[in-house]
Design an enzyme around this catalytic site. Structure first.
Site, PDB file in Angstrom:
ATOM      1  N   SER A 277       0.791  -1.233   0.000  1.00 19.42           N
ATOM      2  CA  SER A 277       0.000   0.000   0.000  1.00 19.42           C
ATOM      3  C   SER A 277       0.823   1.283   0.000  1.00 19.42           C
ATOM      4  O   SER A 277       0.286   2.350  -0.286  1.00 19.42           O
ATOM      5  CB  SER A 277      -0.948   0.005   1.210  1.00 19.42           C
ATOM      6  OG  SER A 277      -0.217  -0.069   2.422  1.00 19.42           O
TER       7      SER A 277
ATOM      8  N   THR B 177      -2.427  -6.470  -1.192  1.00 20.22           N
ATOM      9  CA  THR B 177      -3.304  -5.826  -0.217  1.00 20.22           C
ATOM     10  C   THR B 177      -4.747  -6.072  -0.624  1.00 20.22           C
ATOM     11  O   THR B 177      -5.043  -6.392  -1.775  1.00 20.22           O
ATOM     12  CB  THR B 177      -3.060  -4.312  -0.164  1.00 20.22           C
ATOM     13  OG1 THR B 177      -3.318  -3.747  -1.471  1.00 20.22           O
ATOM     14  CG2 THR B 177      -1.627  -3.995   0.241  1.00 20.22           C
TER      15      THR B 177
ATOM     16  N   ASP C  79     -23.965  -0.788   6.395  1.00 19.16           N
ATOM     17  CA  ASP C  79     -23.276  -0.960   5.117  1.00 19.16           C
ATOM     18  C   ASP C  79     -24.239  -0.531   4.014  1.00 19.16           C
ATOM     19  O   ASP C  79     -24.985  -1.352   3.473  1.00 19.16           O
ATOM     20  CB  ASP C  79     -22.844  -2.418   4.927  1.00 19.16           C
ATOM     21  CG  ASP C  79     -21.853  -2.584   3.787  1.00 19.16           C
ATOM     22  OD1 ASP C  79     -22.100  -2.007   2.708  1.00 19.16           O
ATOM     23  OD2 ASP C  79     -20.829  -3.263   3.983  1.00 19.16           O
TER      24      ASP C  79
ATOM     25  N   ARG D  65      -8.702   2.958   6.768  1.00 18.59           N
ATOM     26  CA  ARG D  65      -7.771   3.905   6.154  1.00 18.59           C
ATOM     27  C   ARG D  65      -7.715   5.152   7.021  1.00 18.59           C
ATOM     28  O   ARG D  65      -8.726   5.580   7.573  1.00 18.59           O
ATOM     29  CB  ARG D  65      -8.196   4.260   4.731  1.00 18.59           C
ATOM     30  CG  ARG D  65      -7.925   3.179   3.702  1.00 18.59           C
ATOM     31  CD  ARG D  65      -6.428   3.020   3.455  1.00 18.59           C
ATOM     32  NE  ARG D  65      -6.121   2.062   2.399  1.00 18.59           N
ATOM     33  CZ  ARG D  65      -5.854   0.778   2.605  1.00 18.59           C
ATOM     34  NH1 ARG D  65      -5.897   0.295   3.842  1.00 18.59           N
ATOM     35  NH2 ARG D  65      -5.549  -0.016   1.590  1.00 18.59           N
TER      36      ARG D  65
ATOM     37  N   ASP E 254      -5.104   2.007  14.064  1.00 16.51           N
ATOM     38  CA  ASP E 254      -4.004   1.337  13.374  1.00 16.51           C
ATOM     39  C   ASP E 254      -3.600   2.106  12.129  1.00 16.51           C
ATOM     40  O   ASP E 254      -2.508   1.879  11.598  1.00 16.51           O
ATOM     41  CB  ASP E 254      -4.418  -0.089  12.993  1.00 16.51           C
ATOM     42  CG  ASP E 254      -3.310  -0.827  12.268  1.00 16.51           C
ATOM     43  OD1 ASP E 254      -2.213  -0.951  12.855  1.00 16.51           O
ATOM     44  OD2 ASP E 254      -3.523  -1.279  11.125  1.00 16.51           O
TER      45      ASP E 254
ATOM     46  N   GLU F 138       0.334   9.229   6.873  1.00 20.15           N
ATOM     47  CA  GLU F 138       1.376   8.217   7.071  1.00 20.15           C
ATOM     48  C   GLU F 138       2.498   8.435   6.051  1.00 20.15           C
ATOM     49  O   GLU F 138       2.229   8.770   4.905  1.00 20.15           O
ATOM     50  CB  GLU F 138       0.783   6.815   6.881  1.00 20.15           C
ATOM     51  CG  GLU F 138      -0.205   6.405   7.951  1.00 20.15           C
ATOM     52  CD  GLU F 138      -0.754   4.991   7.732  1.00 20.15           C
ATOM     53  OE1 GLU F 138      -0.135   4.231   6.947  1.00 20.15           O
ATOM     54  OE2 GLU F 138      -1.785   4.652   8.315  1.00 20.15           O
TER      55      GLU F 138
ATOM     56  N   HIS G 232      -0.092   0.677  11.397  1.00 26.94           N
ATOM     57  CA  HIS G 232      -0.702   0.138  10.181  1.00 26.94           C
ATOM     58  C   HIS G 232      -0.293  -1.331   9.986  1.00 26.94           C
ATOM     59  O   HIS G 232       0.142  -1.731   8.904  1.00 26.94           O
ATOM     60  CB  HIS G 232      -0.298   0.973   8.964  1.00 26.94           C
ATOM     61  CG  HIS G 232      -1.248   0.816   7.800  1.00 26.94           C
ATOM     62  ND1 HIS G 232      -1.460   1.799   6.862  1.00 26.94           N
ATOM     63  CD2 HIS G 232      -2.048  -0.215   7.418  1.00 26.94           C
ATOM     64  CE1 HIS G 232      -2.311   1.379   5.955  1.00 26.94           C
ATOM     65  NE2 HIS G 232      -2.690   0.156   6.273  1.00 26.94           N
TER      66      HIS G 232
ATOM     67  N   GLY H 112      -3.380  -5.874   9.633  1.00 26.83           N
ATOM     68  CA  GLY H 112      -3.440  -6.956   8.665  1.00 26.83           C
ATOM     69  C   GLY H 112      -2.106  -7.619   8.404  1.00 26.83           C
ATOM     70  O   GLY H 112      -1.951  -8.334   7.411  1.00 26.83           O
ATOM     71  N   TYR H 113      -1.136  -7.402   9.300  1.00 26.44           N
ATOM     72  CA  TYR H 113       0.234  -7.849   9.050  1.00 26.44           C
ATOM     73  C   TYR H 113       0.559  -9.220   9.624  1.00 26.44           C
ATOM     74  O   TYR H 113       1.723  -9.527   9.871  1.00 26.44           O
ATOM     75  CB  TYR H 113       1.216  -6.811   9.597  1.00 26.44           C
ATOM     76  CG  TYR H 113       1.846  -5.956   8.529  1.00 26.44           C
ATOM     77  CD1 TYR H 113       1.107  -5.503   7.450  1.00 26.44           C
ATOM     78  CD2 TYR H 113       3.174  -5.577   8.606  1.00 26.44           C
ATOM     79  CE1 TYR H 113       1.672  -4.713   6.478  1.00 26.44           C
ATOM     80  CE2 TYR H 113       3.758  -4.778   7.640  1.00 26.44           C
ATOM     81  CZ  TYR H 113       3.005  -4.349   6.574  1.00 26.44           C
ATOM     82  OH  TYR H 113       3.575  -3.562   5.605  1.00 26.44           O
TER      83      TYR H 113
END
Length: 387
Positions: A47, A68, A148, A210, A234, A239, A256, A259-260
Protein backbone atom coordinates in the site's frame (compact mmCIF):
# COMPACT_ATOMS: atom_id res chain seq x y z
CA UNK A 1 15.04 -10.97 -22.93
CA UNK A 2 13.97 -12.40 -19.56
CA UNK A 3 10.73 -11.40 -17.85
CA UNK A 4 11.63 -8.79 -15.22
CA UNK A 5 9.68 -8.12 -12.03
CA UNK A 6 10.03 -5.27 -9.52
CA UNK A 7 8.77 -6.33 -6.08
CA UNK A 8 8.26 -4.57 -2.76
CA UNK A 9 10.80 -6.22 -0.48
CA UNK A 10 8.17 -6.54 2.26
CA UNK A 11 6.25 -9.14 0.25
CA UNK A 12 7.29 -12.48 1.83
CA UNK A 13 8.56 -15.44 -0.18
CA UNK A 14 9.01 -13.26 -3.27
CA UNK A 15 12.10 -15.15 -4.39
CA UNK A 16 10.52 -18.55 -3.79
CA UNK A 17 7.42 -17.67 -5.83
CA UNK A 18 7.93 -14.84 -8.31
CA UNK A 19 11.59 -15.80 -8.73
CA UNK A 20 10.33 -18.87 -10.60
CA UNK A 21 8.76 -16.60 -13.19
CA UNK A 22 11.47 -14.10 -14.02
CA UNK A 23 14.30 -11.86 -12.90
CA UNK A 24 13.54 -10.05 -9.62
CA UNK A 25 14.45 -6.63 -8.27
CA UNK A 26 13.42 -6.21 -4.62
CA UNK A 27 13.11 -2.64 -3.33
CA UNK A 28 11.59 -0.76 -0.38
CA UNK A 29 8.05 0.22 -1.35
CA UNK A 30 8.68 3.96 -1.01
CA UNK A 31 11.81 3.66 -3.18
CA UNK A 32 9.92 2.33 -6.21
CA UNK A 33 9.89 5.18 -8.71
CA UNK A 34 9.73 5.70 -12.50
CA UNK A 35 13.41 4.87 -12.99
CA UNK A 36 13.07 1.61 -11.07
CA UNK A 37 10.11 0.34 -13.12
CA UNK A 38 11.06 1.67 -16.56
CA UNK A 39 12.41 -1.65 -17.81
CA UNK A 40 10.19 -3.92 -15.73
CA UNK A 41 7.51 -6.18 -17.19
CA UNK A 42 5.62 -6.62 -13.91
CA UNK A 43 5.30 -4.61 -10.70
CA UNK A 44 4.23 -6.07 -7.34
CA UNK A 45 3.59 -3.60 -4.51
CA UNK A 46 2.03 -3.01 -1.12
CA UNK A 47 0.00 0.00 0.00
CA UNK A 48 2.91 2.45 0.39
CA UNK A 49 3.57 2.59 -3.38
CA UNK A 50 1.26 4.79 -5.42
CA UNK A 51 0.71 3.28 -8.84
CA UNK A 52 -0.53 5.38 -11.73
CA UNK A 53 0.53 7.56 -14.63
CA UNK A 54 3.34 9.30 -12.76
CA UNK A 55 4.98 5.97 -11.94
CA UNK A 56 4.31 3.93 -15.06
CA UNK A 57 4.29 6.29 -18.07
CA UNK A 58 7.19 5.37 -20.32
CA UNK A 59 7.66 1.97 -18.70
CA UNK A 60 7.04 -1.44 -20.26
CA UNK A 61 5.04 -2.71 -17.26
CA UNK A 62 2.09 -4.84 -18.39
CA UNK A 63 1.10 -6.45 -15.08
CA UNK A 64 0.56 -4.80 -11.69
CA UNK A 65 -0.28 -6.64 -8.51
CA UNK A 66 -0.85 -5.35 -4.99
CA UNK A 67 -0.49 -7.66 -2.01
CA UNK A 68 -3.30 -5.83 -0.22
CA UNK A 69 -7.08 -5.96 0.02
CA UNK A 70 -7.41 -2.21 -0.53
CA UNK A 71 -6.60 -0.70 -3.91
CA UNK A 72 -6.95 3.04 -3.25
CA UNK A 73 -3.19 3.45 -3.87
CA UNK A 74 -3.65 2.16 -7.42
CA UNK A 75 -5.16 4.14 -10.30
CA UNK A 76 -7.12 1.24 -11.73
CA UNK A 77 -8.71 3.43 -14.44
CA UNK A 78 -5.27 4.30 -15.72
CA UNK A 79 -4.23 0.65 -15.76
CA UNK A 80 -7.38 -0.31 -17.64
CA UNK A 81 -6.89 2.44 -20.21
CA UNK A 82 -3.30 1.33 -20.74
CA UNK A 83 -4.36 -2.34 -20.96
CA UNK A 84 -2.17 -3.21 -18.00
CA UNK A 85 -3.37 -6.34 -16.20
CA UNK A 86 -4.13 -5.85 -12.52
CA UNK A 87 -4.49 -8.18 -9.53
CA UNK A 88 -5.03 -7.63 -5.82
CA UNK A 89 -5.46 -9.87 -2.79
CA UNK A 90 -9.04 -9.38 -1.52
CA UNK A 91 -9.65 -11.03 1.81
CA UNK A 92 -6.04 -12.10 2.29
CA UNK A 93 -5.52 -10.25 5.56
CA UNK A 94 -9.15 -9.95 6.66
CA UNK A 95 -8.82 -12.55 9.40
CA UNK A 96 -5.66 -10.86 10.67
CA UNK A 97 -7.50 -7.55 11.05
CA UNK A 98 -10.44 -9.25 12.77
CA UNK A 99 -8.09 -10.89 15.29
CA UNK A 100 -6.49 -7.48 15.93
CA UNK A 101 -9.94 -6.02 16.67
CA UNK A 102 -10.70 -8.84 19.12
CA UNK A 103 -7.39 -8.29 20.93
CA UNK A 104 -8.20 -4.58 21.24
CA UNK A 105 -11.76 -5.21 22.42
CA UNK A 106 -10.62 -7.57 25.18
CA UNK A 107 -8.17 -5.01 26.52
CA UNK A 108 -10.65 -2.12 26.39
CA UNK A 109 -13.26 -4.15 28.24
CA UNK A 110 -10.75 -5.08 30.94
CA UNK A 111 -9.66 -1.46 31.35
CA UNK A 112 -13.29 -0.47 31.90
CA UNK A 113 -13.94 -3.34 34.29
CA UNK A 114 -16.64 -4.67 31.97
CA UNK A 115 -17.30 -7.69 29.79
CA UNK A 116 -17.73 -7.99 26.06
CA UNK A 117 -20.51 -10.56 26.46
CA UNK A 118 -23.78 -8.66 26.21
CA UNK A 119 -22.12 -5.46 24.93
CA UNK A 120 -23.12 -3.94 21.59
CA UNK A 121 -20.60 -3.51 18.78
CA UNK A 122 -21.36 -1.38 15.75
CA UNK A 123 -19.63 -2.65 12.61
CA UNK A 124 -19.45 -0.01 9.90
CA UNK A 125 -18.64 -1.79 6.65
CA UNK A 126 -19.45 -5.50 6.51
CA UNK A 127 -17.18 -6.80 3.76
CA UNK A 128 -14.32 -9.28 4.02
CA UNK A 129 -13.02 -7.79 7.26
CA UNK A 130 -16.25 -6.58 8.84
CA UNK A 131 -18.01 -9.90 8.36
CA UNK A 132 -15.20 -11.70 10.15
CA UNK A 133 -15.34 -9.19 13.00
CA UNK A 134 -19.07 -9.88 13.30
CA UNK A 135 -18.52 -13.64 13.50
CA UNK A 136 -15.83 -13.35 16.18
CA UNK A 137 -17.74 -10.74 18.20
CA UNK A 138 -20.84 -12.91 18.16
CA UNK A 139 -18.74 -15.85 19.35
CA UNK A 140 -17.89 -13.73 22.41
CA UNK A 141 -21.57 -13.06 23.04
CA UNK A 142 -21.65 -9.52 21.71
CA UNK A 143 -24.67 -8.04 19.95
CA UNK A 144 -23.71 -6.77 16.50
CA UNK A 145 -25.44 -3.84 14.81
CA UNK A 146 -24.42 -3.36 11.20
CA UNK A 147 -24.13 -0.47 8.78
CA UNK A 148 -23.28 -0.96 5.12
CA UNK A 149 -25.24 1.26 2.69
CA UNK A 150 -24.07 -0.48 -0.53
CA UNK A 151 -25.06 -3.89 0.84
CA UNK A 152 -28.36 -2.53 2.12
CA UNK A 153 -29.21 -1.15 -1.32
CA UNK A 154 -28.11 -4.35 -3.05
CA UNK A 155 -29.93 -6.76 -0.75
CA UNK A 156 -32.64 -4.78 1.03
CA UNK A 157 -31.72 -6.81 4.12
CA UNK A 158 -33.10 -5.07 7.22
CA UNK A 159 -30.08 -6.14 9.27
CA UNK A 160 -28.18 -3.24 7.70
CA UNK A 161 -29.20 -0.23 9.78
CA UNK A 162 -28.83 3.53 9.27
CA UNK A 163 -25.54 4.86 10.61
CA UNK A 164 -27.15 7.15 13.25
CA UNK A 165 -28.96 4.16 14.76
CA UNK A 166 -25.77 2.07 14.87
CA UNK A 167 -23.77 4.88 16.49
CA UNK A 168 -26.44 5.55 19.11
CA UNK A 169 -26.70 1.90 20.18
CA UNK A 170 -23.09 0.71 20.11
CA UNK A 171 -20.74 0.45 23.07
CA UNK A 172 -17.93 -0.11 20.56
CA UNK A 173 -17.76 1.15 16.98
CA UNK A 174 -15.30 -0.41 14.53
CA UNK A 175 -14.82 0.91 10.98
CA UNK A 176 -14.05 -1.35 8.00
CA UNK A 177 -14.79 0.71 4.90
CA UNK A 178 -12.88 1.26 1.65
CA UNK A 179 -11.49 4.70 0.90
CA UNK A 180 -14.02 6.42 -1.38
CA UNK A 181 -13.44 10.06 -2.28
CA UNK A 182 -16.83 10.88 -3.75
CA UNK A 183 -20.32 9.61 -4.47
CA UNK A 184 -23.12 8.53 -2.13
CA UNK A 185 -20.79 6.28 -0.19
CA UNK A 186 -17.82 8.63 0.17
CA UNK A 187 -15.75 7.71 3.21
CA UNK A 188 -12.97 10.33 3.23
CA UNK A 189 -13.47 12.28 6.45
CA UNK A 190 -16.56 10.21 7.27
CA UNK A 191 -15.66 10.07 10.97
CA UNK A 192 -15.70 13.68 12.07
CA UNK A 193 -17.65 15.85 14.54
CA UNK A 194 -21.15 14.71 13.60
CA UNK A 195 -20.10 11.04 13.59
CA UNK A 196 -18.55 11.22 17.06
CA UNK A 197 -21.37 13.36 18.42
CA UNK A 198 -23.78 10.63 17.34
CA UNK A 199 -21.97 7.91 19.26
CA UNK A 200 -23.29 6.62 22.55
CA UNK A 201 -21.66 8.62 25.36
CA UNK A 202 -18.61 6.78 26.70
CA UNK A 203 -18.41 4.40 23.74
CA UNK A 204 -15.11 3.24 22.23
CA UNK A 205 -13.89 3.68 18.65
CA UNK A 206 -11.63 1.51 16.45
CA UNK A 207 -10.30 2.31 12.97
CA UNK A 208 -8.32 -0.24 10.98
CA UNK A 209 -9.53 0.80 7.52
CA UNK A 210 -7.77 3.90 6.15
CA UNK A 211 -6.36 6.92 7.95
CA UNK A 212 -8.20 9.44 5.79
CA UNK A 213 -11.54 8.02 6.92
CA UNK A 214 -11.07 9.76 10.29
CA UNK A 215 -10.67 13.46 10.94
CA UNK A 216 -8.14 13.26 13.75
CA UNK A 217 -8.84 16.74 15.09
CA UNK A 218 -12.49 15.79 15.60
CA UNK A 219 -11.49 12.50 17.21
CA UNK A 220 -9.13 14.18 19.67
CA UNK A 221 -11.85 16.67 20.59
CA UNK A 222 -14.31 13.84 21.20
CA UNK A 223 -11.79 12.08 23.42
CA UNK A 224 -10.93 15.25 25.34
CA UNK A 225 -14.61 15.98 25.95
CA UNK A 226 -15.25 12.46 27.22
CA UNK A 227 -17.80 11.75 24.50
CA UNK A 228 -15.61 8.83 23.50
CA UNK A 229 -13.85 6.89 26.21
CA UNK A 230 -11.18 5.05 24.21
CA UNK A 231 -9.87 5.05 20.66
CA UNK A 232 -7.79 2.38 18.95
CA UNK A 233 -6.10 3.45 15.71
CA UNK A 234 -4.00 1.34 13.37
CA UNK A 235 -4.19 3.76 10.45
CA UNK A 236 -3.43 7.48 10.40
CA UNK A 237 -3.61 10.65 8.42
CA UNK A 238 -0.36 11.56 6.67
CA UNK A 239 1.38 8.22 7.07
CA UNK A 240 4.25 7.80 7.74
CA UNK A 241 4.51 11.32 9.23
CA UNK A 242 1.77 10.71 11.75
CA UNK A 243 0.79 13.21 14.45
CA UNK A 244 2.23 12.35 17.89
CA UNK A 245 -0.64 14.27 19.52
CA UNK A 246 -3.17 11.86 18.06
CA UNK A 247 -1.09 8.89 19.16
CA UNK A 248 -0.96 10.30 22.69
CA UNK A 249 -4.78 10.35 22.83
CA UNK A 250 -5.25 6.73 21.81
CA UNK A 251 -5.82 3.81 24.14
CA UNK A 252 -3.89 1.72 21.63
CA UNK A 253 -2.00 3.01 18.59
CA UNK A 254 -0.23 0.75 16.10
CA UNK A 255 1.75 1.34 12.86
CA UNK A 256 -0.70 0.14 10.18
CA UNK A 257 -0.09 -3.53 10.99
CA UNK A 258 -3.56 -4.88 11.83
CA UNK A 259 -3.44 -6.96 8.66
CA UNK A 260 0.23 -7.85 9.05
CA UNK A 261 -0.09 -11.41 10.27
CA UNK A 262 2.40 -13.70 8.61
CA UNK A 263 -0.45 -15.86 7.36
CA UNK A 264 -2.21 -12.89 5.77
CA UNK A 265 0.90 -11.65 4.02
CA UNK A 266 1.81 -15.10 2.72
CA UNK A 267 -1.78 -15.61 1.53
CA UNK A 268 -1.48 -12.39 -0.47
CA UNK A 269 1.80 -13.59 -1.97
CA UNK A 270 0.20 -16.89 -2.99
CA UNK A 271 -2.78 -15.10 -4.54
CA UNK A 272 -0.56 -12.78 -6.61
CA UNK A 273 1.66 -15.68 -7.63
CA UNK A 274 -1.34 -17.57 -9.00
CA UNK A 275 -2.57 -14.44 -10.84
CA UNK A 276 0.84 -13.76 -12.38
CA UNK A 277 1.14 -17.41 -13.43
CA UNK A 278 -2.28 -17.15 -15.07
CA UNK A 279 -1.22 -13.95 -16.86
CA UNK A 280 1.90 -15.73 -18.19
CA UNK A 281 -0.01 -18.88 -19.09
CA UNK A 282 1.97 -20.99 -16.63
CA UNK A 283 0.91 -23.58 -14.07
CA UNK A 284 1.62 -22.59 -10.43
CA UNK A 285 4.29 -24.79 -8.87
CA UNK A 286 3.58 -23.75 -5.27
CA UNK A 287 0.49 -23.26 -3.11
CA UNK A 288 -0.19 -21.69 0.26
CA UNK A 289 0.46 -24.93 2.23
CA UNK A 290 3.95 -25.07 0.70
CA UNK A 291 4.79 -21.67 2.15
CA UNK A 292 3.31 -21.66 5.65
CA UNK A 293 5.49 -23.23 8.37
CA UNK A 294 4.08 -24.56 11.67
CA UNK A 295 3.31 -22.01 14.38
CA UNK A 296 5.86 -21.34 17.11
CA UNK A 297 2.93 -21.78 19.54
CA UNK A 298 1.25 -25.00 18.36
CA UNK A 299 -0.75 -25.49 21.56
CA UNK A 300 -2.22 -23.50 24.44
CA UNK A 301 -3.69 -25.38 27.40
CA UNK A 302 -6.20 -24.23 29.99
CA UNK A 303 -5.76 -25.84 33.38
CA UNK A 304 -8.68 -27.60 35.02
CA UNK A 305 -7.87 -25.49 38.10
CA UNK A 306 -8.27 -22.22 36.20
CA UNK A 307 -11.40 -20.61 37.64
CA UNK A 308 -11.25 -17.40 35.63
CA UNK A 309 -14.09 -16.45 33.30
CA UNK A 310 -13.91 -17.19 29.60
CA UNK A 311 -12.95 -13.66 28.60
CA UNK A 312 -10.27 -13.47 31.26
CA UNK A 313 -8.76 -16.74 30.04
CA UNK A 314 -8.77 -15.61 26.40
CA UNK A 315 -7.35 -12.22 27.34
CA UNK A 316 -4.48 -13.96 29.09
CA UNK A 317 -3.80 -16.49 26.31
CA UNK A 318 -4.04 -14.37 23.16
CA UNK A 319 -0.86 -12.32 23.85
CA UNK A 320 1.08 -15.58 23.51
CA UNK A 321 0.18 -15.36 19.84
CA UNK A 322 -0.33 -11.62 19.42
CA UNK A 323 0.37 -8.99 22.07
CA UNK A 324 -1.13 -5.80 20.67
CA UNK A 325 0.41 -3.85 23.55
CA UNK A 326 3.89 -4.42 22.15
CA UNK A 327 2.88 -2.78 18.86
CA UNK A 328 1.44 0.13 20.83
CA UNK A 329 4.65 0.57 22.82
CA UNK A 330 6.76 0.40 19.66
CA UNK A 331 4.70 3.11 17.95
CA UNK A 332 4.92 5.43 20.94
CA UNK A 333 8.70 5.07 20.92
CA UNK A 334 8.77 5.72 17.18
CA UNK A 335 6.80 8.97 17.32
CA UNK A 336 8.97 10.29 20.15
CA UNK A 337 11.98 10.79 17.87
CA UNK A 338 10.76 14.01 16.27
CA UNK A 339 11.40 14.52 12.56
CA UNK A 340 12.61 10.94 12.13
CA UNK A 341 9.27 9.47 13.17
CA UNK A 342 8.31 8.79 9.54
CA UNK A 343 11.42 6.69 9.05
CA UNK A 344 10.78 4.87 12.31
CA UNK A 345 7.13 4.24 11.34
CA UNK A 346 8.22 2.56 8.11
CA UNK A 347 10.90 0.55 9.89
CA UNK A 348 8.31 -0.86 12.30
CA UNK A 349 6.39 -2.17 9.31
CA UNK A 350 9.45 -3.39 7.42
CA UNK A 351 10.85 -5.24 10.44
CA UNK A 352 7.52 -6.45 11.80
CA UNK A 353 7.93 -9.73 13.71
CA UNK A 354 6.24 -12.91 12.59
CA UNK A 355 2.70 -13.06 13.94
CA UNK A 356 0.60 -16.14 13.37
CA UNK A 357 -3.18 -16.33 13.26
CA UNK A 358 -5.20 -18.27 15.81
CA UNK A 359 -6.05 -21.17 13.48
CA UNK A 360 -2.46 -22.39 13.71
CA UNK A 361 -2.83 -23.08 17.44
CA UNK A 362 -4.78 -25.79 19.24
CA UNK A 363 -6.59 -24.63 22.37
CA UNK A 364 -6.92 -27.46 24.89
CA UNK A 365 -9.72 -26.87 27.39
CA UNK A 366 -11.29 -28.91 30.18
CA UNK A 367 -14.29 -30.86 28.89
CA UNK A 368 -16.64 -29.14 31.31
CA UNK A 369 -15.79 -25.68 29.96
CA UNK A 370 -18.03 -25.89 26.93
CA UNK A 371 -18.63 -22.14 26.71
CA UNK A 372 -14.88 -21.46 26.58
CA UNK A 373 -14.48 -24.12 23.91
CA UNK A 374 -17.23 -22.53 21.84
CA UNK A 375 -15.71 -19.05 22.19
CA UNK A 376 -12.25 -20.30 21.28
CA UNK A 377 -13.58 -22.09 18.23
CA UNK A 378 -15.53 -19.00 17.23
CA UNK A 379 -12.35 -16.94 17.39
CA UNK A 380 -10.64 -19.38 15.05
CA UNK A 381 -8.65 -21.68 17.33
CA UNK A 382 -8.56 -25.40 16.84
CA UNK A 383 -10.18 -26.65 20.03
CA UNK A 384 -9.68 -29.96 21.83
CA UNK A 385 -11.65 -30.85 24.96
CA UNK A 386 -9.66 -32.69 27.61
CA UNK A 387 -11.57 -35.16 29.76
Amino acid sequence: MSFTIVVDENIPFARETFGRLGSLTLLPGRAIGPAEVRHADALLVRSVTRVGRALLDGSRVKFVGTATIGVDHVDTDYLSNQRIAFASAPGSNANSVAEYVIAALLLMAAEQGSRLEGAVIGVVGVGNVGSRVVAKAQALGMKCVLNDPPKQRATGDPKYLPLPQVLAEADYVTVHVPLEHEGPDATVGMCRNAFFAGMKPGACFINTSRGKVVDEVSLVQALDSGRIRFAVLDVWQNEPQIDPRTVAHTFLGTPHIAGYSFDGKVTATAMLYVDLCRYLGKQPELGLPDLLPPSHVPCLEVSACDSRGDEEVLRALIPSLYDIRKDDEALRRAVSVGEKRGIEFDLLRKNYPIRREFFNTTLVVPAERQSLAAKGQGLGFRVVARG
